[in-house]
Enzyme design. Structure first.
Site, PDB file in Angstrom:
ATOM      1  CD  GLU A 111      11.805   1.127 -28.242  1.00 30.54           C
ATOM      2  OE1 GLU A 111      11.883   0.482 -27.129  1.00 30.54           O
ATOM      3  OE2 GLU A 111      10.675   1.499 -28.796  1.00 30.54           O
ATOM      4  CE1 TYR A 123      15.569  -9.160 -29.762  1.00 26.16           C
ATOM      5  CE2 TYR A 123      17.077  -7.283 -29.913  1.00 26.16           C
ATOM      6  CZ  TYR A 123      16.215  -8.057 -29.114  1.00 26.16           C
ATOM      7  OH  TYR A 123      16.333  -8.048 -28.000  1.00 26.16           O
TER       8      TYR A 123
END
Ligand SMILES: CC(C)(COP(=O)(O)OP(=O)(O)OC[C@H]1O[C@@H](n2cnc3c(N)ncnc32)[C@H](O)[C@@H]1OP(=O)(O)O)[C@@H](O)C(=O)NCCC(=O)NCCS
Length: 156
Positions: A111, A123
């Site tokens: 998350e 990411y």
């Protein structure tokens, strides 16, 4: 970029209890809502994959991940503000991806705050894709809440 990475070379190794004081310094300097020592101790106690990045004598980053039933969850990835932007976060993330794959995880989940464009860029550049949103997941400033984006990457 606030620092130039030359020597010494970053060295990644598993975290142990003696690292906690240094890890907490990094944690509190890098996050608006840092983890406590008790949370970090719990992560070590239950056997999560907890790693640090050393630069010379100093711990400058850490990562915490759980791996179970084929799923890896990256719970924390943090680099000292002084050493952000020189590739340490990417090194830690790649190590976590390798550890997860070695432990037969087929997917890694994490998350990230919607506002955290730096982490999201990292990411996404490592192949994670957005798969969902948790509304009001994170505490924010002045008592507010902020959504989390859920990212995943297939490891097989
Ligand atoms: C997010 C974090 C772990 C990244 O670590 P880092 O060592 O600074 O990142 P790296 O130097 O390895 O950079 C990797 C990539 O991240 C992205 N990135 C890093 N900082 C960025 C910024 N300020 N803005 C945009 N993208 C950024 C870029 O894609 C970068 O790749 P590039 O250098 O090839 O362009 C680090 O900034 C940090 O600890 N932030 C505070 C804690 C945090 O938010 N953790 C993530 C929780 S989900």
């Amino acid at each position: 970029m606030s620092a130039v990475l030359q020597d010494p070379t970053p060295f990644l190794r598993p975290m142990s209890k003696v690292d906690l004081a240094s890890v907490l310094v990094v944690e509190t300097s890098a996050y608006s809502h840092p983890w406590s020592e008790a949370i970090l101790l719990d992560c070590l106690r239950v056997g999560y994959s907890c790693w640090v990045c050393e630069l010379g004598e100093d711990v400058v980053g850490h990562a915490v991940m759980s791996v179970a039933v084929g799923e890896a969850h990256l719970l924390n990835l943090c680099v000292s503000p002084e050493w952000q932007g020189v590739g340490i976060g990417r090194r830690l993330l790649r190590r976590m991806l390798r550890v997860a794959a070695d432990r037969q995880a087929d997917t890694m989940f994490l998350e990230v705050r919607t506002s955290n464009l730096g982490a999201r860029g990292l990411y996404e550049s490592e192949g994670f894709g957005e798969i969902g949103r948790r509304r009001g997941y994170y505490p924010a400033t002045e008592g507010g809440r902020e959504d989390a984006l859920v990212y995943a990457k297939a490891l097989l």
